[in-house]
Motif scaffolding. Structure first.
Motif, short mmCIF file in Angstrom:
data_model
loop_
_atom_site.label_atom_id
_atom_site.label_comp_id
_atom_site.label_asym_id
_atom_site.label_seq_id
_atom_site.Cartn_x
_atom_site.Cartn_y
_atom_site.Cartn_z
N TYR A 1 -1.56 3.34 6.74
CA TYR A 1 -2.37 3.31 5.56
C TYR A 1 -3.66 3.73 5.50
O TYR A 1 -4.54 3.75 6.75
CB TYR A 1 -2.14 1.71 5.36
CG TYR A 1 -0.77 1.10 5.34
CD1 TYR A 1 -0.03 1.20 4.18
CD2 TYR A 1 -0.49 0.43 6.33
CE1 TYR A 1 1.41 0.56 4.17
CE2 TYR A 1 0.83 -0.18 6.39
CZ TYR A 1 1.77 -0.27 5.42
OH TYR A 1 2.99 -0.54 5.47
N HIS B 1 0.94 -1.10 0.01
CA HIS B 1 -0.18 -0.17 0.01
C HIS B 1 0.97 1.48 0.11
O HIS B 1 1.96 1.18 0.63
CB HIS B 1 -0.89 0.17 1.28
CG HIS B 1 -1.95 -0.87 1.28
ND1 HIS B 1 -3.25 -0.62 1.98
CD2 HIS B 1 -1.91 -2.35 0.94
CE1 HIS B 1 -4.06 -1.68 1.81
NE2 HIS B 1 -3.16 -2.71 1.48
N VAL C 1 2.16 4.45 1.52
CA VAL C 1 2.19 4.67 2.89
C VAL C 1 1.77 6.30 3.02
O VAL C 1 2.01 7.24 2.50
CB VAL C 1 3.55 4.60 3.63
CG1 VAL C 1 3.74 5.10 4.83
CG2 VAL C 1 3.89 2.89 3.64
N ARG D 1 -7.53 0.65 0.82
CA ARG D 1 -7.10 0.55 -0.47
C ARG D 1 -8.35 1.02 -1.27
O ARG D 1 -9.47 0.65 -1.10
CB ARG D 1 -6.78 -0.88 -0.91
CG ARG D 1 -5.81 -0.92 -1.84
CD ARG D 1 -5.14 -2.25 -1.99
NE ARG D 1 -3.89 -2.44 -2.56
CZ ARG D 1 -3.43 -3.58 -2.54
NH1 ARG D 1 -3.94 -4.67 -2.36
NH2 ARG D 1 -2.01 -3.65 -3.22
#
Lengths: 204, 204
Positions: free
Chosen positions: B188, B24, B26, B191
């Motif tokens: 994170y 992912h 950051v 997503r």
């Protein structure tokens, strides 16, 4: 915690070799076929790497039928035809000039950008072109991550490929990439030199 | 035979996760430093992936000193400053508009192309821009391959960065990438969705 915390060391040396240090562009491929499922898996891997605003403009045409290959080969630069002729698959990597149509799905927080892009072809070409090229880089490494060989080629008739394969669509070809397994003989040429860090890297 | 024949299966699932499926962008970094040797290693890995005619137009400025960061942060879009402020390093990825000067070294068989590129700024921007973006894709994955986190950001003042860091040179900034280790908290965001193969992949 989560799996995200479990990888402080990154890839081991054999994985780095497979992607970077030991991977060569293949000149001649073996007849070993590549399945449509394997080709789809390339996208399923490459798609997770980042693009500007998550807009994912790359599109993929995998040419692997005898008929498709017959249409594609004459549109490649002559010096590239031999290599493509031995590859079981040649992928045409394109950018979708209407990538902004996917904004409601992939970047709903950017709904204001959709009409702006719709009215600005230059902005679409620039923004879409950059991220599609980033994604082409990811894709070449994804091909290798799946144990396949990739042979990218920039020399082809883009307008001809667009007319032959993408007429009436918003796809615009950018790169072709041979995909397959290396031949047992004459698969590779000697590697060409790479620039040293002292020519490329600076610090501030 | 050689090591090139020893990797039919590509990367295992944990390596694929580290590069693609589980990686992912950051948002917040830990204070753990990144050494200049690690930063140089990023290039030493990424440089092996292919570019058009082996011309390697990408150049890298790693900004990691307090003074360098003070010059860079105000040139980022406001929404990107927080992320960059926590990263130990922010890389500026540039294309060298005089990449053709390296032809004798990296592609001596193309000596005829050197004067053509020298006289054609549009051809340089197109050819150099495409391969530098490909290399930016390689670089982001090389950062991850080394066990570091990468956070690319397209939103910054390119002309301002060029004036501040690249005045009098042929480097042209294209992308900035935060580099470091994820923070233990709030590293994170969830997503964002990726396009499915049915929207991206076609066969011929």
């Amino acid at each position: 915690m989560t799996a995200l915390d479990d990888r402080p060391l990154g890839l081991d040396s054999s994985a780095r070799a497979a992607l970077f240090t030991d991977a060569h562009t293949v000149q001649h491929f073996s007849p070993t076929p590549v399945s449509d499922a394997q080709l789809t898996e390339i996208w399923d891997l490459a798609r997770w790497a980042p693009t500007a605003a998550n807009l994912q403009p790359l599109r993929l045409l995998f040419v692997r039928s005898a008929q498709g290959r017959e249409r594609l080969l004459p549109l490649l630069d002559e010096k590239n035809r031999d290599r493509a002729a031995t590859a079981p698959v040649t992928a045409v990597l394109a950018r979708d000039d209407r990538f902004h149509d996917a904004i409601p799905q992939v970047a709903p927080f950017l709904s204001g950008l959709q009409p702006v892009l719709d009215g600005n072809a230059e902005m679409r070409a620039q923004m879409g072109g950059y991220s599609a090229a980033l994604q082409a880089g990811y894709l070449i490494l994804a091909v290798r991550a799946l144990g396949l060989a990739a042979g990218p080629m920039a020399g082809f008739d883009k307008a001809g490929v667009d007319a032959e394969f993408f007429a009436g669509t918003s796809w615009r070809s950018e790169l072709v990439v041979n995909i397959g397994h290396p031949a047992t003989e004459d698969a590779y040429r000697p590697r060409m030199p790479r620039l040293a860090a002292e020519d490329v890297v600076r610090f501030a």
